[in-house]
Design a protein around this motif. Structure first.
Motif, PDB file in Angstrom:
ATOM      1  N   VAL A 113       6.502  -2.897  11.953  1.00 20.92           N
ATOM      2  CA  VAL A 113       6.830  -3.500  10.654  1.00 20.92           C
ATOM      3  C   VAL A 113       5.581  -3.551   9.776  1.00 20.92           C
ATOM      4  O   VAL A 113       5.611  -3.238   8.590  1.00 20.92           O
ATOM      5  CB  VAL A 113       7.418  -4.915  10.849  1.00 20.92           C
ATOM      6  N   GLY A 114       4.436  -3.923  10.382  1.00 17.25           N
ATOM      7  CA  GLY A 114       3.211  -4.076   9.617  1.00 17.25           C
ATOM      8  C   GLY A 114       2.565  -2.765   9.224  1.00 17.25           C
ATOM      9  O   GLY A 114       1.664  -2.745   8.399  1.00 17.25           O
ATOM     10  N   PHE A 115       3.053  -1.648   9.799  1.00 20.20           N
ATOM     11  CA  PHE A 115       2.442  -0.351   9.502  1.00 20.20           C
ATOM     12  C   PHE A 115       2.569  -0.004   8.024  1.00 20.20           C
ATOM     13  O   PHE A 115       1.825   0.819   7.504  1.00 20.20           O
ATOM     14  CB  PHE A 115       3.092   0.739  10.357  1.00 20.20           C
ATOM     15  N   ILE A 116       3.499  -0.665   7.325  1.00 22.57           N
ATOM     16  CA  ILE A 116       3.697  -0.403   5.905  1.00 22.57           C
ATOM     17  C   ILE A 116       2.421  -0.701   5.123  1.00 22.57           C
ATOM     18  O   ILE A 116       2.196  -0.158   4.039  1.00 22.57           O
ATOM     19  CB  ILE A 116       4.881  -1.243   5.387  1.00 22.57           C
ATOM     20  N   ASN A 117       1.551  -1.537   5.692  1.00 26.12           N
ATOM     21  CA  ASN A 117       0.318  -1.903   4.996  1.00 26.12           C
ATOM     22  C   ASN A 117      -0.677  -0.741   4.933  1.00 26.12           C
ATOM     23  O   ASN A 117      -1.507  -0.680   4.028  1.00 26.12           O
ATOM     24  CB  ASN A 117      -0.330  -3.101   5.695  1.00 26.12           C
ATOM     25  N   ILE A 118      -0.610   0.182   5.903  1.00 26.93           N
ATOM     26  CA  ILE A 118      -1.605   1.259   5.969  1.00 26.93           C
ATOM     27  C   ILE A 118      -1.520   2.192   4.757  1.00 26.93           C
ATOM     28  O   ILE A 118      -2.531   2.411   4.078  1.00 26.93           O
ATOM     29  CB  ILE A 118      -1.460   2.030   7.298  1.00 26.93           C
ATOM     30  N   PRO A 119      -0.335   2.748   4.413  1.00 23.03           N
ATOM     31  CA  PRO A 119      -0.292   3.547   3.181  1.00 23.03           C
ATOM     32  C   PRO A 119      -0.621   2.731   1.942  1.00 23.03           C
ATOM     33  O   PRO A 119      -1.230   3.267   1.004  1.00 23.03           O
ATOM     34  CB  PRO A 119       1.140   4.080   3.131  1.00 23.03           C
ATOM     35  N   ILE A 120      -0.282   1.430   1.945  1.00 29.14           N
ATOM     36  CA  ILE A 120      -0.616   0.607   0.778  1.00 29.14           C
ATOM     37  C   ILE A 120      -2.131   0.540   0.601  1.00 29.14           C
ATOM     38  O   ILE A 120      -2.656   0.679  -0.499  1.00 29.14           O
ATOM     39  CB  ILE A 120      -0.012  -0.810   0.921  1.00 29.14           C
ATOM     40  N   ILE A 121      -2.876   0.368   1.728  1.00 28.54           N
ATOM     41  CA  ILE A 121      -4.339   0.328   1.634  1.00 28.54           C
ATOM     42  C   ILE A 121      -4.874   1.671   1.160  1.00 28.54           C
ATOM     43  O   ILE A 121      -5.699   1.760   0.264  1.00 28.54           O
ATOM     44  CB  ILE A 121      -4.959  -0.017   3.000  1.00 28.54           C
ATOM     45  N   LYS A 122      -4.334   2.740   1.772  1.00 31.38           N
ATOM     46  CA  LYS A 122      -4.858   4.074   1.492  1.00 31.38           C
ATOM     47  C   LYS A 122      -4.697   4.421   0.012  1.00 31.38           C
ATOM     48  O   LYS A 122      -5.604   4.967  -0.609  1.00 31.38           O
ATOM     49  CB  LYS A 122      -4.120   5.085   2.379  1.00 31.38           C
ATOM     50  N   PHE A 123      -3.539   4.096  -0.553  1.00 30.03           N
ATOM     51  CA  PHE A 123      -3.265   4.537  -1.915  1.00 30.03           C
ATOM     52  C   PHE A 123      -3.482   3.446  -2.951  1.00 30.03           C
ATOM     53  O   PHE A 123      -3.275   3.682  -4.130  1.00 30.03           O
ATOM     54  CB  PHE A 123      -1.837   5.072  -2.016  1.00 30.03           C
ATOM     55  N   SER A 124      -3.924   2.253  -2.491  1.00 29.50           N
ATOM     56  CA  SER A 124      -4.063   1.149  -3.444  1.00 29.50           C
ATOM     57  C   SER A 124      -5.032   1.510  -4.560  1.00 29.50           C
ATOM     58  O   SER A 124      -4.826   1.131  -5.704  1.00 29.50           O
ATOM     59  CB  SER A 124      -4.530  -0.106  -2.718  1.00 29.50           C
ATOM     60  N   VAL A 125      -6.078   2.290  -4.215  1.00 29.91           N
ATOM     61  CA  VAL A 125      -7.064   2.615  -5.250  1.00 29.91           C
ATOM     62  C   VAL A 125      -6.514   3.636  -6.239  1.00 29.91           C
ATOM     63  O   VAL A 125      -7.049   3.805  -7.320  1.00 29.91           O
ATOM     64  CB  VAL A 125      -8.370   3.135  -4.638  1.00 29.91           C
ATOM     65  N   ASP A 126      -5.439   4.354  -5.857  1.00 34.73           N
ATOM     66  CA  ASP A 126      -4.840   5.281  -6.812  1.00 34.73           C
ATOM     67  C   ASP A 126      -3.759   4.592  -7.639  1.00 34.73           C
ATOM     68  O   ASP A 126      -3.572   4.899  -8.820  1.00 34.73           O
ATOM     69  CB  ASP A 126      -4.218   6.480  -6.078  1.00 34.73           C
ATOM     70  N   TRP A 127      -3.022   3.680  -6.994  1.00 34.52           N
ATOM     71  CA  TRP A 127      -1.889   3.046  -7.679  1.00 34.52           C
ATOM     72  C   TRP A 127      -2.353   2.014  -8.690  1.00 34.52           C
ATOM     73  O   TRP A 127      -1.848   1.935  -9.793  1.00 34.52           O
ATOM     74  CB  TRP A 127      -0.964   2.373  -6.670  1.00 34.52           C
ATOM     75  N   TRP A 128      -3.316   1.188  -8.290  1.00 35.56           N
ATOM     76  CA  TRP A 128      -3.805   0.171  -9.195  1.00 35.56           C
ATOM     77  C   TRP A 128      -5.163   0.618  -9.711  1.00 35.56           C
ATOM     78  O   TRP A 128      -5.929   1.242  -8.994  1.00 35.56           O
ATOM     79  CB  TRP A 128      -3.955  -1.169  -8.493  1.00 35.56           C
TER      80      TRP A 128
END
Lengths: 222, 250
Positions: free
Chosen positions: B164-179
């Motif tokens: 369930v928590g694995f969803i955080n990994i792509p969020i971290i990876k792409f956070s610098v591109d999205w925000w």
């Protein structure tokens, strides 16, 4: 379907009656909102600015309350075992508990949020925005909490652990909820995009959480 | 090369990992010796950041491993839930404290680097915040493991939460591109090749390899410790209740 509605009705009834969590969650919500002005000071301008965020954080904390009783009572008296062997889909049972829990604790918080907004010096549009975003986002909080409750269902005292496990997973909901609220109030920030993301969080949680919770319940009872 | 299935036998795993351990330790020591000299002495200072750019050679490998470790745990969780591999939950449990340590190291080195560069120890931007969330998730998982007394059951429950928590990994990876945030966007793994000059890229690669070797060594050692710990626990159970291990019908 009939059993689903029966579980929803039973959950709501249990939470509303004496010893249930609905009133406690609401009072806790009030208590957290009351505590913040003591911490940051009674500056009404400041409170009006951070008010929506306070209400959101308080709602998140209140949503964590009572989660350990969601499946705990059923595990202790053995009804959970009966439900598993009954052949009814376990995901439907978990969803029924989640829906009932949201109706008994989530919905009252959504209704109470604008009223507590008065204490935080929110103007009417801000109250409406908080209520709307909470209505869209609080189902996600309850559903994610249901997963946490199912994961710790096998533990005699899982209450604190649930909070630690669930809080990090609810961070995206909090981010989109607060940014949609501030987007609705100030012009340069967008409202629709974070609001749609917020709705997407709730819908995705609605689609996935019952199945994850069911899998966790099965493992917890092995 | 033995397959993953044959490693399901803990004794065989202990033999193989025992053979790998000294090599992994030697590789880590050698790579650190080379990498630290390259990173701290021979690599050039940055034209803007000066010598503080050298923090990068610790910071970047730490955060890469912090995320890689969670990915390894997620694969282990799949191994637990889908293939019921008996050592998969040992692997996930052994990796969690290491991942937490690398996440913590990444946050601390990032803060030390941020102070001279950004003028502040901490900003609540997307990448930093999601990394802090990653640390809390590692700690929550470790608490969940401790809460159950049966390690196998704890492993299966924890596996669900890991996935369930694995969803955080792509969020971290792409956070610098999205925000649009203070943290710089990806500069190594990106379209069009790395944006770092090779005089800095090579020390970074050597340091990454050194951290990876250190991780493999610590991971295997922790897995071996966990296997021995479970053997001791089983032996204690048998000593206390001689019938405790008879096959149950459940």
């Amino acid at each position: 379907m009939i059993s689903f509605l029966a579980i929803v009705r039973q959950t709501v009834r249990l939470e509303l009656r004496a010893g249930g969590g609905a009133a406690v969650a609401l009072i806790f919500f009030l208590a957290v909102v009351t505590a913040v002005p003591f911490g940051v000071g009674p500056d009404l301008k400041l409170l009006a600015r951070i008010g929506p965020a306070i209400l959101w954080v308080a709602a998140l904390l209140a949503a964590l309350l009572g989660l350990d009783r969601l499946f705990g009572a059923d595990r202790e008296d053995g009804s959970l075992d009966l439900i598993i062997v009954s052949g009814e889909p376990l995901a439907l049972y978990a969803l029924g508990r989640a829906v009932g829990h949201w109706l008994a604790t989530g919905l009252p918080i959504v209704v109470a949020a604008p009223i507590l907004g008065l204490l935080l010096n929110l103007d009417p549009p801000a109250m409406g925005a908080v209520a709307l975003t909470l209505l869209a986002g609080s189902p996600a909080l309850t559903l994610i909490g249901t997963v946490g409750a199912a994961l710790t269902a096998g533990l005699p005292r899982g209450g604190l652990l649930i909070a630690i496990l669930v809080l990090p997973l609810t961070v995206p909901v909090l981010i989109f909820g607060v940014s949609a609220t501030s987007g609705a109030l100030s012009d340069p920030e967008p409202f629709l995009a974070p609001f749609l993301f917020l709705c997407a969080c709730s819908l995705a949680a609605l689609a996935l959480a019952p199945f994850v919770a069911a899998a966790a319940l099965r493992l917890a009872l092995e | 090369m033995p397959s993953l299935t044959s490693l399901a036998n803990p004794t065989r795993f202990l033999a193989l990992s025992g053979a790998i351990l000294p090599w992994a330790a030697a590789a880590a020591a050698l790579l650190f010796a080379i990498g630290l000299v390259m990173a701290l002495v021979t690599s050039p200072p940055d034209y803007q950041q000066g010598d503080s750019v050298r923090i990068m050679y610790v910071h970047v490998p730490s955060v890469t491993l912090a995320m890689g470790c969670y990915t390894a745990m997620a694969i282990s969780a799949l191994g637990t839930l889908v293939w019921r591999h008996p050592l998969a939950d040992v692997s996930a449990k052994a990796a969690a404290p290491l991942g937490a340590a690398f996440t913590f190291l990444g946050l601390v080195t990032g803060a030390i680097w941020g102070k001279p560069m950004w003028g502040t120890w901490w900003v609540w931007d997307a990448r930093l915040t999601s990394f802090l969330v990653l640390l809390i998730m590692y700690l929550g998982l470790m608490a969940l493991w401790r809460a159950f007394d049966d390690p196998a059951r704890a492993g299966r429950i924890a596996a669900v939460l890991i996935l369930v928590g694995f969803i955080n990994i792509p969020i971290i990876k792409f956070s610098v591109d999205w925000w649009n945030t203070l943290h710089q966007p990806a500069s190594i793994l990106r379209l069009g090749g790395p944006s770092i000059h090779s005089s800095m890229l090579w020390p970074l690669f050597v340091m990454m390899a050194a951290f990876a070797a250190l991780f493999v060594w610590a991971w295997l050692a922790a897995m071996r410790a966990e296997i021995y710990r479970r053997r001791v626990r089983t032996a204690e159970l048998v000593a206390a209740h001689p019938t405790a291990l008879e096959p149950r019908t459940a």
